[in-house]
Design a protein around this motif. Structure first.
Motif, PDB file in Angstrom:
ATOM      1  N   PRO A 119      50.056  36.830  43.413  1.00 12.61           N
ATOM      2  CA  PRO A 119      49.840  37.684  44.587  1.00 12.61           C
ATOM      3  C   PRO A 119      48.407  38.211  44.666  1.00 12.61           C
ATOM      4  N   PHE A 120      47.854  38.609  43.550  1.00 12.87           N
ATOM      5  CA  PHE A 120      46.460  39.053  43.511  1.00 12.87           C
ATOM      6  C   PHE A 120      45.515  37.946  43.937  1.00 12.87           C
ATOM      7  N   LEU A 121      45.721  36.738  43.404  1.00 13.71           N
ATOM      8  CA  LEU A 121      44.849  35.616  43.727  1.00 13.71           C
ATOM      9  C   LEU A 121      44.932  35.267  45.210  1.00 13.71           C
ATOM     10  N   GLN A 172      49.026  44.491  42.802  1.00 15.70           N
ATOM     11  CA  GLN A 172      48.088  43.372  42.759  1.00 15.70           C
ATOM     12  C   GLN A 172      47.282  43.269  44.047  1.00 15.70           C
ATOM     13  N   VAL A 173      47.930  43.541  45.182  1.00 18.03           N
ATOM     14  CA  VAL A 173      47.200  43.525  46.452  1.00 18.03           C
ATOM     15  C   VAL A 173      46.172  44.653  46.476  1.00 18.03           C
ATOM     16  N   ARG A 174      46.544  45.802  45.969  1.00 20.61           N
ATOM     17  CA  ARG A 174      45.580  46.907  45.900  1.00 20.61           C
ATOM     18  C   ARG A 174      44.358  46.499  45.077  1.00 20.61           C
ATOM     19  N   ALA A 175      44.594  45.827  43.955  1.00 23.99           N
ATOM     20  CA  ALA A 175      43.478  45.390  43.114  1.00 23.99           C
ATOM     21  C   ALA A 175      42.569  44.435  43.874  1.00 23.99           C
ATOM     22  N   ALA A 176      43.162  43.558  44.691  1.00 26.19           N
ATOM     23  CA  ALA A 176      42.367  42.616  45.478  1.00 26.19           C
ATOM     24  C   ALA A 176      41.548  43.340  46.534  1.00 26.19           C
ATOM     25  N   ILE A 177      42.156  44.326  47.198  1.00 23.47           N
ATOM     26  CA  ILE A 177      41.431  45.104  48.208  1.00 23.47           C
ATOM     27  C   ILE A 177      40.274  45.858  47.562  1.00 23.47           C
ATOM     28  N   GLU A 178      40.529  46.473  46.416  1.00 24.45           N
ATOM     29  CA  GLU A 178      39.472  47.220  45.736  1.00 24.45           C
ATOM     30  C   GLU A 178      38.314  46.298  45.350  1.00 24.45           C
TER      31      GLU A 178
END
Length: 205
Positions: A119-121, A172-178
């Motif tokens: 999901p992050f990727l 994981q999406v939050r990490a990608a946005i950050e």
């Protein structure tokens, strides 16, 4: 970039709010992603562009089979027919409100991806495409993607067939946005630090 995180179930909506509700220019929509007025929506399907099951099937029925045909033609031309997890492409769709579909696979083929950072990727790939990418030949667009896409909506990534828990997906999406939008790119001093960060992502911490 304005980001809307969509959910049709209350558990994912709650996870979106808890993990991402405080981020600037990020909102949560509890309802169909197709109800939103955004430039682009994310399709977290498989690497081969088949839009037959789950949310991708909803997209295909809503937008028409030509969207899958256009996407797969682009994948054949640009990626030998297979878009790896961690990459994204964008194609035009004929819709009165939503103009673009961003394909960002969370899995190579329909399968469980729980216990991964897929999901992050996928989220990072979609956001990078908008921020840094250009339209590929055959996509229906031209120039820098960010000039055409100033708002996008993202559904749960890997939370259906993939079996990823909503809280893990949201983290994981939050990490990608950050990382992509806010520029908080992690710098690991050694492999141990990279492994620790990876493990935290897998667990949604």
């Amino acid at each position: 970039m304005r980001i809307t995180l969509a959910a049709t179930d209350s558990e994912l909506a709650r996870a979106w709010r808890e993990q991402c509700g405080g981020l600037a220019d990020v909102s949560v929509h509890e309802g169909s992603i197709l109800d939103l007025d955004v430039d682009a929506i994310v399709s977290p399907a498989n690497s081969f562009g088949f839009m037959e099951e789950g949310l991708s099937g909803v997209y295909r029925r809503s937008f028409g089979g030509h969207v899958q045909e256009r996407l797969q033609a682009l994948l054949r031309a640009q990626h030998d027919g297979e878009l790896p997890v961690g990459r994204a492409e964008i194609v035009a769709i004929e819709h009165p409100r939503i103009r673009w579909l961003i394909a960002a696979p969370t899995m190579r083929v329909p399968m469980t991806v729980a216990g991964t950072v897929n999901p992050f990727l996928a989220a990072r790939a979609a956001l990078r495409l908008v921020k840094q990418g250009h339209f590929a030949p055959g996509s229906g667009g031209d120039g820098h993607v960010g000039h055409a896409v100033t708002s996008l909506a993202m559904p749960g990534l890997g939370t259906g067939t993939g079996g990823v828990p909503p809280g893990v997906c949201a983290a994981q999406v939050r990490a990608a946005i950050e990382e992509v939008v806010l520029g908080r790119v992690p710098r690991f001093p050694d492999l141990r630090a990279a492994l620790a960060a990876h493990d935290s992502l897998v667990r949604g911490l």
